[in-house]
Structures are given as structure tokens and as C-alpha cells.
Motif scaffolding. Sequence first.
Motif, short mmCIF file in Angstrom:
data_model
loop_
_atom_site.label_atom_id
_atom_site.label_comp_id
_atom_site.label_asym_id
_atom_site.label_seq_id
_atom_site.Cartn_x
_atom_site.Cartn_y
_atom_site.Cartn_z
N CYS A 199 -4.96 -3.62 -8.06
CA CYS A 199 -5.42 -5.01 -8.01
C CYS A 199 -6.61 -5.22 -8.93
N HIS A 248 0.81 -1.22 0.00
CA HIS A 248 0.00 0.00 0.00
C HIS A 248 0.84 1.28 0.00
N ASP A 266 -8.39 -5.27 3.59
CA ASP A 266 -8.50 -4.45 2.38
C ASP A 266 -9.77 -4.88 1.67
N CYS A 297 0.64 -0.60 -4.86
CA CYS A 297 -0.70 -0.04 -5.02
C CYS A 297 -0.65 1.34 -5.68
N ASN A 327 -9.97 1.35 -8.99
CA ASN A 327 -11.32 0.99 -8.60
C ASN A 327 -12.13 2.08 -7.93
N HIS A 332 -10.86 -4.87 -1.29
CA HIS A 332 -10.83 -5.55 -2.59
C HIS A 332 -10.37 -7.00 -2.52
N CYS A 364 -3.44 4.07 -6.87
CA CYS A 364 -4.79 3.58 -6.57
C CYS A 364 -5.31 4.28 -5.33
N LEU A 365 -4.46 4.42 -4.31
CA LEU A 365 -4.90 5.14 -3.12
C LEU A 365 -3.93 6.24 -2.74
S1 SF4 Z 1 -4.38 -1.64 -5.43
FE1 SF4 Z 1 -5.79 -0.26 -4.42
S2 SF4 Z 1 -7.58 -1.47 -3.98
FE2 SF4 Z 1 -5.94 -2.87 -4.50
S3 SF4 Z 1 -5.06 -3.50 -2.57
FE3 SF4 Z 1 -3.93 -1.74 -3.28
S4 SF4 Z 1 -4.94 0.03 -2.38
FE4 SF4 Z 1 -6.33 -1.70 -2.16
#
Ligand code: SF4
Lengths: 198, 465
Positions: free
Chosen positions: B345, B63, B128, B405, B427, B130, B408-409
Motif C-alpha cells: 500500500c 493480507h 491496519d 499485500c 514500509n 497504514h 510486505c508482511l
Molecule cells: S501492504 Fe503491508 S502495510 Fe499495506 S495493508 Fe498490506 S500488510 Fe498492511
Amino acid sequence: MAYDKFNTLQSSAYPLPIENVDTDQIIPARFLKATERKGFGDNLFRDWRYNADGSQKEDFPLNDSKYSGKILVGGRNFGSGSSREHAAWAVYDFGFRCVISSFFADIFKNNCLNIGVLPVQVSDTFAKEIFEAIEKDPKTEIKVDLTNQTVTLLVTGNSESFDINSYKKENMLNGYDDIDYLQNMKEEIQEFVKTRPF
Amino acid sequence: MSTTLFDKVWDAHVIRKIEGGPDVFFIDRHLIHEVTSPVAFLGLKARGVKVMEPQRTFATADHNTPTINQHLPVEDPLSANQLKALEENSKEHGILHWGLGHENNGIVHVVGPENGITLPGATIVCGDSHTSTHGAFGAIAFGIGTSEVEMVLSTQCIMQPKPKKMRINVEGSLGKGVTSKDVALYIISQLSTSGATGYFVEYAGTVFDEMSMEGRMTVCNLSIEMGARGGMIAPDDKTYEYIKGRRFTPKDEDWDKAMEYWKTLKTDEDAIFDKEYTFQTSDIEPMITYGTNPGMGMGISNDIPTTDVVQEGKATYEKSLNYMGFDQGDSMLGKKIDFVFVGSCTNGRIEDFRAFASIVKGRKKAAHVTAWLVPGSHIVEAKIKEEGILDIINEAGFELRQPGCSACLAMNDDKIPAGKYSVSTSNRNFEGRQGPGSRTLLASPLVAAAAAIAGKVTDPREFLN
Ligand code: SF4
């Protein structure tokens, strides 16, 4: 961790009449870097509460001194998005013990129950009534009674009952948590493990 | 009695039913990462207990990790601290740990399937949301909070009420330029972000039969975005072929035994769901989102809906469009964009980079676009190189970053600046998700590729022959 017992709560409330409040608004990801459960309340609704320069946004309800209390009333589908328990921690750390909404996202609701914040789901009509009452009088009080599973708007006396499963209710009334329960059935779990194919 | 796939897997994991309460639910596989586990380990310490089943627990750092210069020490002290905590906690409790730079490291939901940790009929949890990704293999997989992470670490169980059951059927074959991501975004746009709250979804129908394992993972991954606890697809030959021979997949006799069990994992013909939806692929075109939740998506050639067709929450809807800087009735096609993010992911697997390459091959990145291409894992990264995809994207003016990640975040440095637009394969398009003030348009890797080349929102079918 074990938490405070919850029985009845009578308090004024902060209104947040926005739908689909997601966990990224409740606590943005960049504030998830702690390795301890401390200080998350400062960043509750960070980007709605503060400007980029750190000054407060005057029109955000949490910054408005006319509001107070231990209850947060949110719009429909409150807490959607990520599983971060930090969102529930931030709500708790700010001083809330109860969140009222006409609809909760699953994981957020679970997380609240696991740390001793009571999620109270009411009808859309009642939620609207509560918002209107707060708008009329920001000090208006709401009474949440867990034993009887009722929530009452004191100014009108109108009341609704809410759902909670009896196991979780017992936990909240007594301040127990799930781990205590699971620890006590360890032998049964160990027997079960032996039957797993992988 | 007839039962569903979900019932079969769920019921096999219930150790005790509590009257008026949740089930005591056994977890086969527990995935942990640096952000949602440290406080759980502190809880363990306070109670003086050890991890009960360390060999069922797997740790990866994802993350919070940088996507360049991973060989250097992590600069941000807070991130470094979380990574260190994960490493030390794993060591102390005998948990397999794939830290930064490890050949198996990557996003938790990418490395699970890659290494055969994800199996049909298993229960899988992770801090998490997802985690629903793993349902693509016929597993029950869902995200949990940190208190629950602590429960699983200490007792390998959590307390869960059984969700209701929903089946979503999608019939037909996918048209040109339409991907698994579009199927998922379409379903969410139909059900809204809360339409499946309280349910566990089974996906069925020809489109999923024909879909690759990667595509199924993308669909199951996004189940949470319509409020569902998770989503799953019955295992079939494709599933078995994918998992066979992977590191933690059962071998030899254990494999045969497992296969016997796995073959029973399907919904009985006359089983009944609490809710059922059926959609047709002919209604699905490449999708794009225009608002601040994943339910605010539409076919790329449509116009942004006006408030008079929005069912509820007009004020929230207007607030959302205002944040995005869009007007109702606008066309999305032709809107100028600043960033492209391929990864996460949801769409950070090899198939996604193949799709991206299929469009950028022989073309050039738009000069004003910044593109972050982030593989889901080192294994994906290696494949990108092996298959010659790296050369294709380099020639088109793109660079490949290191796994994680990432945007994504946006917990690491990969943040979209305030006010900028990013076409992202991830996502969530929540306000500020990809950095404070960032504006996210969720889409497939094909739409992302078309946008990266044209510098504006573009129908990918224009580039496909
Ligand atoms: S890619 Fe995004 S949604 Fe997937 S585990 Fe990492 S932070 Fe969570």
C-alpha cells in the motif's frame, strides 16, 4: 470483551532491555492466521525466543527460569509498528498483566488498555533503575497501584507516578470495556448519523 | 479561534466529550480485511449485536492471499479459513465484500481511494496501521486494534483522545530520481520512529502541492513509521479531480454540496501547531534504509552512521546492524542484493509501476535477482497492462504477480529466505518482517528498479537521463 479487574499488582518481572521492540517481534505476521483469540502466548517473541528448529534460545529472558512474574519491562518505544491487537493478546496470553517502559507506541498502548493489560510509562532513569534491580535480583518485586497511579520498586522503596486518563482507569478498575459504554449511547449515535453529509 | 485542518475534521466527528477521557468519535468509513476482523465478529456474536451501519463498512481480502493462481482454492488451510470467515461475516451482516478474484479486490488502502470510498473530511479506520494512507485526501484516517474494530462494527464509533498537532513543511521541488517515498523516508530518518508519537501530522509546503495523489498517499502511508497516529494533506483541485466520478463518490447535487464543505478544509493562516518542522528538498536524495526500523535510512550515497553519532541505544543499534550483516561506516552502494519487491500500500499503485518501468525499459534484470512485482489491486493490474508497462517489464525479464499485500508482511508464501537481502518498496524493515531472518532495504520504486537491473544497490540517477 470484558476483562479482569485491575487494581494492584505486586510481582517479579521479566526484563527486555531492547529499544524499539516492534509488533513484528512481539508476534510475527505468520502467526496471525487464527480466527479466534487463543494461544498467541506460545508465539510471543517467537523469533527471539526460538531457533529455526523450534528449540529455545537459552539467552532470551523469557526462556530464562530465573525470571518470573506478571510484569514485562521493555526498552524505550515499546510496541511500535502495526496495529495488530494480537501483539497485546500474546503479551496477555503469556501471563503478563502489566508492561513497563519509558515510552510506548500509541496503538500498542491503546490495544493493551482495551484488553486489560496496564501500560505503565516511567522515566528513563526509573526504567534503568528497574532493569538494574532485576539484574541484581531476578526475584525483585515491583508494585503497581492503579488507584494511586504509582509504581514502586520494593527493594529500594523508590516510586514514580504514572499517567492514565480517568475514564480508562475507571474501566480497568472495574473491568468495563468501551463497547458497553458505546452501546448505551446508541440513540445519540443514531441521531448523529443523520447529520452526516456522506 | 483559528483552527487547523485536523481540528476541523476531528471536531466535526465528536459526538460526546468524556471528562478526563477520550472523545466518542464517529467513523464515516470502516475498511475491514480477513486478518484483524474475525475476532471482532466473534465479539459481536457473543454480545448478540449486528453491524450498525453495514453500508459504511467495506471488506476486501488482501493480507493473506496468494499472488499467483488466485483462481485456484487457497492451499494454506489457515489462510483459507480467514478468507472464508471474512466472506461469511460480510454476508451475514450485509457488508460489501471484494473477495479473492473480484475485479475490485486489492490491498485495502489501494482499493479505498480507487473506488471513491476515501473522501476529504471523512473519518476512516481499519485494523491496519497504514490506514494513514487515506489522509492524502484530507481525511482523518488511522489504524485500530481488533477491540476497536468491534466497537466500530457495533456502534460506528470509537473512543479516542484527540492527538496533538504537528505540521511538517517541505519546501522546494524534487530533484532528479527523488520521489515521494524518499521524502517520507527522509522525514522519518530525521524524526526517528517515535518522533511523532502522540501527534497527528499535517504535511504542507510546495513539495506536497506539486505531488500527485499517488505520491501524497505514499507520504501519508508512512506517517505511522515515525509514530504518528496519522498524516493528512489539505484537499485541492488535484484531490477533487482524482475522486470525481468514482464508484462511491457523491454525485450531482450531493457532489456540489460536498464540494462546498470540502473547500473549507484547510488550516487557518494563524493556526498554531504543538510542533512544527521545516525541511528543504535540496537535502533529499534517493533514500535507502540500512537497519531494522524505517528511521534507519539515509541518502543512498552516504555511509552507514557510526555508533558515536547515534544518540541513544547503542546496543540496539549494533544489534540491528549485526542482524543486517552490515558494518558501521559501510557504503550501501554496491552491496549485492538477492530480491526485489515492488508493491504494498506504500508503493503498489500505477505511478510506482510507471517509475519502475522507466528504468528497466530496454534493460535486463540481473540474473541472480528474484523480483516480485505485485500490483496493489486489480485496477492497478489492469492499468499496467493497458499502458504497455507489462510488455516493458516482461521484455526486461520480469513477471507480474496478482494483487495483495504479499511480501510486505509475508503472511502468504511470498517470503524472503533467511539471510537474503531484499530491496523493497514496502514500509517496514523490521527483523523478519518479510520472512524469518530476511533482510530488508526500504527504498523507492526507482531504487528498486536500479537494484533489480544492477543486482546491487545502485543510485537510480545513473539510469536516468
Ligand atoms: S501492504 Fe503491508 S502495510 Fe499495506 S495493508 Fe498490506 S500488510 Fe498492511
